[in-house]
Design a protein around this motif. Structure first.
Motif, PDB file in Angstrom:
ATOM      1  N   MET A 103       0.846  -1.191   0.000  1.00 23.26           N
ATOM      2  CA  MET A 103       0.000   0.000   0.000  1.00 23.26           C
ATOM      3  C   MET A 103       0.877   1.235   0.000  1.00 23.26           C
ATOM      4  O   MET A 103       1.762   1.401   0.829  1.00 23.26           O
ATOM      5  CB  MET A 103      -0.894   0.004   1.258  1.00 23.26           C
ATOM      6  CG  MET A 103      -1.701   1.272   1.447  1.00 23.26           C
ATOM      7  SD  MET A 103      -2.787   1.169   2.882  1.00 23.26           S
ATOM      8  CE  MET A 103      -1.666   1.539   4.203  1.00 23.26           C
ATOM      9  N   HIS A 104       0.670   2.122  -0.970  1.00 26.25           N
ATOM     10  CA  HIS A 104       1.368   3.400  -0.999  1.00 26.25           C
ATOM     11  C   HIS A 104       0.580   4.411  -0.185  1.00 26.25           C
ATOM     12  O   HIS A 104      -0.638   4.367  -0.104  1.00 26.25           O
ATOM     13  CB  HIS A 104       1.494   3.928  -2.433  1.00 26.25           C
ATOM     14  CG  HIS A 104       2.374   3.081  -3.290  1.00 26.25           C
ATOM     15  ND1 HIS A 104       3.690   2.869  -3.002  1.00 26.25           N
ATOM     16  CD2 HIS A 104       2.110   2.398  -4.443  1.00 26.25           C
ATOM     17  CE1 HIS A 104       4.223   2.093  -3.940  1.00 26.25           C
ATOM     18  NE2 HIS A 104       3.288   1.790  -4.809  1.00 26.25           N
ATOM     19  N   SER A 105       1.260   5.353   0.408  1.00 26.24           N
ATOM     20  CA  SER A 105       0.580   6.396   1.170  1.00 26.24           C
ATOM     21  C   SER A 105       1.448   7.640   1.196  1.00 26.24           C
ATOM     22  O   SER A 105       2.668   7.572   1.142  1.00 26.24           O
ATOM     23  CB  SER A 105       0.317   5.931   2.608  1.00 26.24           C
ATOM     24  OG  SER A 105      -0.136   6.999   3.373  1.00 26.24           O
ATOM     25  N   THR A 106       0.789   8.775   1.268  1.00 32.03           N
ATOM     26  CA  THR A 106       1.504  10.047   1.465  1.00 32.03           C
ATOM     27  C   THR A 106       1.257  10.580   2.876  1.00 32.03           C
ATOM     28  O   THR A 106       1.431  11.749   3.150  1.00 32.03           O
ATOM     29  CB  THR A 106       1.019  11.091   0.443  1.00 32.03           C
ATOM     30  OG1 THR A 106      -0.395  11.256   0.581  1.00 32.03           O
ATOM     31  CG2 THR A 106       1.363  10.667  -0.969  1.00 32.03           C
ATOM     32  N   LEU A 107       0.811   9.677   3.779  1.00 29.16           N
ATOM     33  CA  LEU A 107       0.566  10.044   5.179  1.00 29.16           C
ATOM     34  C   LEU A 107      -0.531  11.084   5.327  1.00 29.16           C
ATOM     35  O   LEU A 107      -0.486  11.925   6.197  1.00 29.16           O
ATOM     36  CB  LEU A 107       1.853  10.561   5.844  1.00 29.16           C
ATOM     37  CG  LEU A 107       2.911   9.514   6.139  1.00 29.16           C
ATOM     38  CD1 LEU A 107       4.111  10.167   6.784  1.00 29.16           C
ATOM     39  CD2 LEU A 107       2.371   8.438   7.036  1.00 29.16           C
ATOM     40  N   SER A 108      -1.530  11.050   4.470  1.00 29.71           N
ATOM     41  CA  SER A 108      -2.652  11.975   4.627  1.00 29.71           C
ATOM     42  C   SER A 108      -3.570  11.461   5.720  1.00 29.71           C
ATOM     43  O   SER A 108      -3.705  10.264   5.929  1.00 29.71           O
ATOM     44  CB  SER A 108      -3.442  12.084   3.315  1.00 29.71           C
ATOM     45  OG  SER A 108      -4.076  10.861   3.017  1.00 29.71           O
ATOM     46  N   ALA A 109      -4.209  12.403   6.410  1.00 29.86           N
ATOM     47  CA  ALA A 109      -5.074  12.006   7.528  1.00 29.86           C
ATOM     48  C   ALA A 109      -6.219  11.126   7.043  1.00 29.86           C
ATOM     49  O   ALA A 109      -6.650  10.210   7.731  1.00 29.86           O
ATOM     50  CB  ALA A 109      -5.615  13.248   8.229  1.00 29.86           C
ATOM     51  N   GLY A 110      -6.720  11.378   5.839  1.00 32.01           N
ATOM     52  CA  GLY A 110      -7.826  10.586   5.338  1.00 32.01           C
ATOM     53  C   GLY A 110      -7.447   9.155   5.040  1.00 32.01           C
ATOM     54  O   GLY A 110      -8.140   8.214   5.410  1.00 32.01           O
ATOM     55  N   ALA A 133       7.493  -2.675  10.172  1.00 29.10           N
ATOM     56  CA  ALA A 133       7.275  -3.210   8.824  1.00 29.10           C
ATOM     57  C   ALA A 133       6.771  -2.119   7.894  1.00 29.10           C
ATOM     58  O   ALA A 133       5.941  -2.363   7.011  1.00 29.10           O
ATOM     59  CB  ALA A 133       6.291  -4.381   8.870  1.00 29.10           C
ATOM     60  N   MET A 134       7.255  -0.902   8.088  1.00 33.95           N
ATOM     61  CA  MET A 134       6.935   0.223   7.214  1.00 33.95           C
ATOM     62  C   MET A 134       8.211   0.652   6.494  1.00 33.95           C
ATOM     63  O   MET A 134       9.312   0.454   6.998  1.00 33.95           O
ATOM     64  CB  MET A 134       6.378   1.394   8.024  1.00 33.95           C
ATOM     65  CG  MET A 134       5.107   1.071   8.788  1.00 33.95           C
ATOM     66  SD  MET A 134       4.483   2.489   9.725  1.00 33.95           S
ATOM     67  CE  MET A 134       5.688   2.587  11.058  1.00 33.95           C
ATOM     68  N   ALA A 135       8.040   1.235   5.321  1.00 35.28           N
ATOM     69  CA  ALA A 135       9.213   1.655   4.541  1.00 35.28           C
ATOM     70  C   ALA A 135       8.886   2.934   3.785  1.00 35.28           C
ATOM     71  O   ALA A 135       7.713   3.269   3.561  1.00 35.28           O
ATOM     72  CB  ALA A 135       9.619   0.551   3.564  1.00 35.28           C
ATOM     73  N   GLU A 140       5.373   2.898   2.261  1.00 38.05           N
ATOM     74  CA  GLU A 140       4.793   1.560   2.122  1.00 38.05           C
ATOM     75  C   GLU A 140       4.394   1.069   3.510  1.00 38.05           C
ATOM     76  O   GLU A 140       5.230   1.017   4.429  1.00 38.05           O
ATOM     77  CB  GLU A 140       5.812   0.594   1.520  1.00 38.05           C
ATOM     78  CG  GLU A 140       6.058   0.800   0.039  1.00 38.05           C
ATOM     79  CD  GLU A 140       4.905   0.287  -0.816  1.00 38.05           C
ATOM     80  OE1 GLU A 140       4.150  -0.586  -0.350  1.00 38.05           O
ATOM     81  OE2 GLU A 140       4.758   0.769  -1.952  1.00 38.05           O
ATOM     82  N   ASP A 141       3.118   0.725   3.659  1.00 44.44           N
ATOM     83  CA  ASP A 141       2.604   0.293   4.966  1.00 44.44           C
ATOM     84  C   ASP A 141       1.577  -0.810   4.754  1.00 44.44           C
ATOM     85  O   ASP A 141       0.386  -0.636   5.014  1.00 44.44           O
ATOM     86  CB  ASP A 141       1.987   1.489   5.695  1.00 44.44           C
ATOM     87  CG  ASP A 141       1.439   1.120   7.076  1.00 44.44           C
ATOM     88  OD1 ASP A 141       0.508   1.807   7.527  1.00 44.44           O
ATOM     89  OD2 ASP A 141       1.925   0.146   7.678  1.00 44.44           O
ATOM     90  N   PRO A 142       2.010  -1.983   4.273  1.00 44.96           N
ATOM     91  CA  PRO A 142       1.049  -3.035   3.919  1.00 44.96           C
ATOM     92  C   PRO A 142       0.362  -3.697   5.109  1.00 44.96           C
ATOM     93  O   PRO A 142      -0.635  -4.390   4.919  1.00 44.96           O
ATOM     94  CB  PRO A 142       1.915  -4.043   3.159  1.00 44.96           C
ATOM     95  CG  PRO A 142       3.289  -3.833   3.681  1.00 44.96           C
ATOM     96  CD  PRO A 142       3.392  -2.372   3.971  1.00 44.96           C
ATOM     97  N   TYR A 143       0.848  -3.488   6.333  1.00 42.47           N
ATOM     98  CA  TYR A 143       0.295  -4.208   7.485  1.00 42.47           C
ATOM     99  C   TYR A 143      -0.304  -3.279   8.550  1.00 42.47           C
ATOM    100  O   TYR A 143      -0.533  -3.697   9.681  1.00 42.47           O
ATOM    101  CB  TYR A 143       1.384  -5.093   8.108  1.00 42.47           C
ATOM    102  CG  TYR A 143       1.921  -6.091   7.131  1.00 42.47           C
ATOM    103  CD1 TYR A 143       1.184  -7.225   6.792  1.00 42.47           C
ATOM    104  CD2 TYR A 143       3.143  -5.879   6.494  1.00 42.47           C
ATOM    105  CE1 TYR A 143       1.663  -8.130   5.864  1.00 42.47           C
ATOM    106  CE2 TYR A 143       3.631  -6.785   5.563  1.00 42.47           C
ATOM    107  CZ  TYR A 143       2.879  -7.907   5.246  1.00 42.47           C
ATOM    108  OH  TYR A 143       3.359  -8.809   4.314  1.00 42.47           O
ATOM    109  N   GLY A 144      -0.581  -2.041   8.178  1.00 40.52           N
ATOM    110  CA  GLY A 144      -1.238  -1.132   9.120  1.00 40.52           C
ATOM    111  C   GLY A 144      -0.343  -0.643  10.234  1.00 40.52           C
ATOM    112  O   GLY A 144      -0.817  -0.361  11.347  1.00 40.52           O
TER     113      GLY A 144
END
Length: 507
Positions: free
Chosen positions: A1-8, A167-169, A178-182
């Motif tokens: 999972m890609h993320s930009t660390l947005s609150a939503g 387990a974040m990268a 990348e945060d595939p496991y929450g």
């Protein structure tokens, strides 16, 4: 999972932490906006490293990501110059690229002690980096060493890590999270979970059970119920891990900000019974007809009070002082005696405890210096209580200092921390009495240089006066003069000579 660390995109999914084990120290959940700002600030700070390395590996056709602890700690607002990366490149190619990156710095260095595990390290300026090839590793059920296989994807590499918060990268050079496991959600809730089933994770590497306790102690996190259950069911599997690796985790736990959390978890899951059995043994059964403190809870309180006094030792976490606090009463279970008047005695538990401490630390492969320092403190921790209301002679004070040796300041800390009475008048009296003892030590030290106390005659003088050569007799004479020095304080050379001759005549 890609993320930009947005609150939503990173809303707190509370179903992930249904029933974690709640620690005594409860820290509030993190605000996602603060997490976002913290990680952005840290990535900007370390940009000279991550941007250069990211571009270098990408140009060579390889993936690179900042991973694990540096990502977790960036989200917690913690700054490090030791950075961990993972890559699709194999170790030889990693080494070549790191040499290219570091060659502009004359003081740079490359190391490859972890090559068998896919890790190449590099120091450039103020930065230490380690780059590890994507990997998948597991343990043979009866082996202490991992079987290492290189992996081919970042997600696969993250899936083999111990906890979701590790387990974040951050993919480089684009900085996608990348945060595939929450892991971000778990970090915000301050909870430890494993990426997959905890039973599978702990079967692959049983040391992860110790790490759960260590991270609870370091971060003040709670531990998910499923993780606690797996640790409890699999505690005996820690036996396949080498004593050195267990020791290293234990040291990190004890030197952490919240060691009580980690130690309680070790005791509650049965892990302590495997690696530090003296600790759960302190939970002595209470007898309604006999009175004594809860030794286990008392010990944890002494540990916390010793930590509160560490400014006397320089302010940094001091393992020797903390471990002595943890072990100071381990002799009590073996020395407990019930008395007819309803009291309980623990005579000589200091001596017995020192022996148990020495034996346990040897089993955990501690250095001889650490073993001697901790066991000495355990053996001496009751000495002050013979001081009464301050009627010690100067001779007794000298012996106190001599016996403590280079552990005197730690003994001050342990003795003060060992006062856990709820009787304020008694606590105040003990504190005043110890203040007086320290004042007397300071005065005598200034007058007599107690820390380097020696007889008034040295070995050469003893041999000249008695007309003897080297041997046992010189040692006996030296010991006699040292005891005389302890009893009487400094003597003139003439008086010491007369005393030595009288001693020799009597023999």
């Amino acid at each position: 999972m890609h993320s930009t660390l947005s609150a939503g995109s990173l809303s707190l999914r509370r179903h992930l932490v249904d029933s974690p084990a709640v620690p005594d120290v409860v820290l509030p959940p993190l605000n996602l906006a603060e997490v976002q700002r913290s990680v952005a600030t840290e990535l900007d700070r370390i940009a000279p490293v991550i941007d250069e390395l990211g571009a270098l590996f990408e140009a060579a056709g390889h993936e690179l990501a900042l991973v694990g602890g540096p990502v977790r700690d960036a989200m917690l607002g913690r700054h490090h110059n030791d950075l961990d990366f993972t890559t699709s490149a194999r170790p030889d190619e990693t080494e070549r690229l790191l040499r290219t990156w570091a060659r502009s710095d004359r003081g740079s260095a490359i190391w490859d002690m972890g090559r068998a595990f896919g890790t190449i390290g590099c120091r450039k300026g103020e930065w230490d980096v380690e780059v590890t090839t994507y990997r998948s590793e597991s343990y043979d059920p009866s082996s202490r060493k991992p079987e290492v296989d290189f992996g081919d994807s970042l997600d696969g590499d993250l899936g083999r890590r111990d906890f979701t918060v590790n387990a974040m990268a951050v993919r480089l050079p684009g900085r996608e999270v990348e945060d595939p496991y929450g892991g971000v959600v778990d970090l915000a809730h301050r909870v430890l979970r494993t990426p997959g089933r905890p039973e599978d994770s702990f079967s692959d590497d049983p040391l992860r059970m110790m790490r759960a306790a260590r991270f609870a102690a370091q971060l003040g996190f709670t531990v998910d119920e499923s993780v606690v259950a797996a640790m409890t069911a699999m505690a005996d599997r820690i036996q396949i891990i080498s004593a050195e690796r267990v020791r290293d985790e234990l040291v990190k736990l004890i030197c952490a900000p919240y060691p009580r959390l980690g130690l309680q978890l070790l005791v509650e899951t049965g892990l302590a019974a495997q690696v530090l059995p003296e600790l759960p043994a302190l939970s002595l059964e209470r007898d309604e007809h006999h009175r004594h403190k809860d030794v286990y809870e008392h010990t944890l309180t002494v540990l916390e009070q010793a930590i509160a006094l560490e400014d006397r030792l320089g302010g940094e976490p001091d393992f020797v002082s903390r471990f002595a606090a943890l072990m100071h009463d381990v002799g009590k279970p073996r020395t407990r005696k019930f008395v007819d008047d309803g009291t309980v005695t623990f005579h000589h538990h200091d001596v017995v405890g020192a022996k148990l401490t020495r034996k346990r630390m040897k089993a955990l492969r501690f250095s001889n210096d650490q073993i001697e320092s901790v066991s000495k403190l355990v053996e001496l921790h009751l000495r002050f209580h013979g001081y009464g209301t301050g009627e010690w002679t100067d001779s007794a004070v000298r012996r106190y200092v001599r016996d403590a040796g280079d552990q005197l300041e730690r003994l001050h800390v342990l003795t003060r921390a060992d006062c856990t009475t709820r009787n304020q008048r008694k606590a105040d009296r003990l504190r005043r009495t110890y203040d007086e003892l320290e004042e007397r030590i300071a005065r005598l030290s200034e007058e007599e240089e107690l820390a380097s106390i020696r007889p008034d005659l040295d070995g050469t003088q003893i041999m000249e006066i008695l007309g003897i050569g080297p041997g046992r007799e010189v040692g006996a004479a030296y010991k006699f003069l040292l005891e005389l020095r302890m009893d009487n304080g400094p003597m003139s050379e003439e008086d010491a000579r007369a005393a030595l001759l009288a001693w020799a005549a009597e023999r």
